[in-house]
Design an enzyme around this catalytic site. Structure first.
Site, PDB file in Angstrom:
ATOM      1  CB  SER A  58      -0.889   0.006   1.244  1.00  0.00           C
ATOM      2  OG  SER A  58      -1.532   1.252   1.408  1.00  0.00           O
TER       3      SER A  58
ATOM      4  CE1 TYR B 102      -4.650  -2.111   5.068  1.00  0.00           C
ATOM      5  CE2 TYR B 102      -3.635   0.039   4.734  1.00  0.00           C
ATOM      6  CZ  TYR B 102      -4.180  -1.125   4.217  1.00  0.00           C
ATOM      7  OH  TYR B 102      -4.249  -1.293   2.855  1.00  0.00           O
TER       8      TYR B 102
END
Length: 678
Positions: free
Chosen positions: A555, A568
């Site tokens: 990401s 996360y």
């Protein structure tokens, strides 16, 4: 509008081809004759409709028919130059085509055109070939069928065989068909129904005779220790052997595999005569063209240790390659095509089953089906007589026939990921599904792994048959699930080349609200789950020795520090560094490890739909339905990132264009300056 005769032919062909007892996949051909209007003269013209080269009876459509003018086809008898120049007659068929002619005429076209019957079937049934390959096949044909079916000694398919069968039909007006030595059957009829009835009668009569008169143990007495292993044990052994087998059969060129432990195969490998029979090889041209002249057979019981089996397979492979090269050199002439490869296409492992190989999953599966046909043929021949296939020199003439070479040249160029087996985690929806879809379109075989088994299977079905994709349940937090997913790839497709670590979830909370459980679940799925999958895959890739790819869907958050996202983003940063660590460790094995860093992919995302979208929308103060547009506005390109954009990056990273790239992260974020790599 389809001519009535052609329509009847297609329906008959589909019925016959739907039953493997009648013929094997893509084997045999059928025809019909009829009268149509010549668009040039307005008069009648007699035509032949016949299944074209490379088609399959079970799925035949009008596009698969060659259409020829019967008068011109039969006129070729006046210019036929003889057996030594058979191949020239196939080229001559082009001058007999009606209009555009439809599909390419096959070598068997002459048989259908020259036999004086409105409808003709040429099939490869196991029961018929069992008689055709028996040492006393001529006598058995007379005994079983009387004068209704006539024996034809082996002759390579071609114009002369068509002349031979036409002559038999003329000399034996009461006959309904023939047994072609070493090959199959031909039947005919005045109507399509009669022709089909005659074909089925020959097949069923031969099968009934074998059942009634055959000896009970055609493969010999069972060999002690060669009985099938228990199902779970033999499938575990098959998965353990698959990487080594993939390596040895891909010595000359990469191959996709297929495993089967059908009782037919296990029973054959239990019998004491299986080494002799396997060494004799297959007989029907359709069989050995897809299985090579003989298989590689492990000469150890299933109870042998795994290490012992692997050592022996390596030795047998070297022997197989030497034997195949000697076979090629015995019969090759200066005009022969170059040797296509010396690796086996079928590997038999007693107690375990059969591995078969080919340029794609369908070809590999069909090769195995053909060898099952060959086993059935051997059973029938040995039950009644002695299995006696055609001479090795004849097999070579067909295997290295220029017509077969021409057929290979007509094949389309392979796609970028042909022969590659990919496993994608979290692939039943969103980014994972888009990646699986793209890799399948690129020619890869795909294993869709997901928490939800039903959704995984449904996503796989959307991509095509099980020759294209399979769906499996896999929770990457469970080591047994990870191992099972890798084993599923090995058993379905023979190996593994490409893993995409995509499974993920997200919980968006400020630091003070993030619990230990929040932290643990995100790291267990993404950081530790990716580690587990990479470890299991790397063991296969290293043993295969064919290189490979591991891709992490990380990401932009792995490098961008945003608010309320500690667990996360830290897990994604862990994944990003795994890319660098594994690229350094696995590069010596030819394994590339790369990553993709998307920005927020809202549309189609299971993560966003599961609450992450609402959480992030709240953080940024925008309505959830506008989150995708919000992400787009903050990028340099002002474009929303979709799952397909991530899939494009995976395709490029794992294709030939970046063959010398490893340890790379590709941003797919439409330009987020704060996430630039540096």
């Amino acid at each position: 509008m389809t001519h009535e005769a052609a329509a009847e032919l297609i329906a008959r062909s589909n019925r016959l081809g739907a039953d493997p007892r009648n013929t094997n996949y893509a084997g045999g051909n059928t025809s019909a004759k009829g009268v149509d209007t010549d668009p040039v003269t307005g008069g009648d013209v007699e035509l032949l409709w016949v299944k074209g080269s490379g088609g399959d009876l079970g799925t035949l459509t009008e596009k698969g028919l060659a259409v020829l003018r019967l008068d011109r086809l039969r006129a070729l008898t006046g210019v036929y130059p003889g057996i030594d120049r058979e191949d020239e007659m196939v080229a001559a068929f082009d001058y007999t085509l009606h209009g555009k002619g439809g599909a390419t005429p096959s070598i068997d076209t002459a048989m259908h055109g020259l036999v004086d019957a409105p409808h003709v079937d040429h099939l490869h049934p196991d029961s018929g070939i069992a008689i055709a390959t028996a040492a006393d096949g001529a006598e058995l044909t007379e005994k079983i069928f009387g004068g209704a079916v006539v024996w034809v000694p082996w002759r390579r398919p071609g114009f002369q065989l068509g002349l031979d069968i036409a002559a038999i039909k003329e000399r034996h007006p009461d006959a309904i068909g023939t047994i072609l030595g070493g090959h199959g059957i031909t039947a005919w009829g005045e109507s399509s129904e009669e022709c089909e009835r005659n074909s089925r009668w020959i097949i069923d009569t031969a099968a009934a005779y074998i059942d009634e008169h055959g000896r009970p143990e055609p493969f010999g007495a069972p060999l002690p220790g060669y009985e099938p292993l228990p199902e779970d044990e033999r499938r575990a052994r098959a998965a353990a052997l698959a990487p080594l087998l993939r390596r040895i059969v891909s010595t000359d060129k990469p191959q996709v595999g297929h495993f089967t432990d059908t009782p037919v195969v296990l029973d054959f490998l239990t019998g004491g005569e299986h080494p002799r029979l396997a060494a004799l090889g297959t007989s029907c041209p359709d069989h050995f063209l897809r299985t090579k002249v003989r298989p590689l057979v492990l000469d150890l019981p299933g109870t042998a240790s795994l290490d012992e089996a692997k050592r022996r397979l390596l030795e047998l492979h070297e022997e197989y390659r030497a034997d195949y090269r000697a076979y090629y050199e015995r019969y090759a002439s200066p005009d022969s095509p170059a040797m296509r490869g010396a690796d086996p296409l079928v590997v038999l492992v007693p107690g375990v089953g059969m591995f078969s190989y080919g340029k794609d999953a369908q070809t590999a599966r069909v090769a195995g089906e053909f060898y099952v046909n060959a086993i059935n043929v051997m059973r029938g021949s040995e039950a009644l007589s002695r299995y006696q296939p055609i001479d090795e020199s004849e097999k070579f003439r067909i295997e290295y026939w220029e017509l077969e070479e021409a057929k290979l040249r007509r094949m389309p160029a392979p796609k970028s990921h042909a022969t590659r087996v990919a496993l994608v985690t979290g692939a039943a929806s969103g980014i994972g599904k888009a990646i699986a879809t793209r890799l399948a379109a690129d020619g890869a075989c795909v294993v869709i792994a997901d928490l939800d088994a039903e959704k995984a299977r449904a996503a796989a079905a959307e991509l095509g048959t099980s020759d294209v994709a399979i769906g499996v349940a896999a929770d990457v937090t469970k080591p047994d699930d990870v191992r099972a997913a890798v084993d599923a790839a090995l058993l379905a497709f023979g190996g593994l080349d490409l893993v995409v670590n995509n499974a993920g979830l997200s919980i968006s909370k400020p630091l003070l609200e993030t619990t230990d459980a929040d932290w643990d679940v995100q790291h267990d799925v993404m950081a530790k789950g990716s580690f587990r999958m990479s470890r299991a895959a790397a063991a296969v890739l290293i043993e295969q020795g064919l290189g490979g790819d591991i891709v992490y869907i990380s990401s932009k958050n792995s490098v961008f520090a945003g608010p309320d996202n500690i667990a996360y983003s830290a897990a994604k940063a862990d994944q990003a560094h795994q890319v660098r660590l594994l690229a350094a460790e696995l590069g010596g094995h030819g394994v590339r490890v790369n990553g993709v860093n998307p920005d927020g992919v809202v549309r189609g995302s299971g993560i966003f739909a599961g609450g992450w979208g609402a959480q992030r929308a709240a953080v940024y103060g925008v309505p959830e339905e506008e989150l995708g547009a919000f992400y787009a506005r903050r990028t340099l390109l002002k474009r929303e990132v979709l799952p397909e954009h991530v899939a494009n990056a995976v395709s490029v990273l794992t294709g030939d264009a970046l063959s010398h790239t490893t340890g790379l992260h590709i941003p797919v974020d439409a330009g987020v300056a704060a996430a630039f790599l540096r």
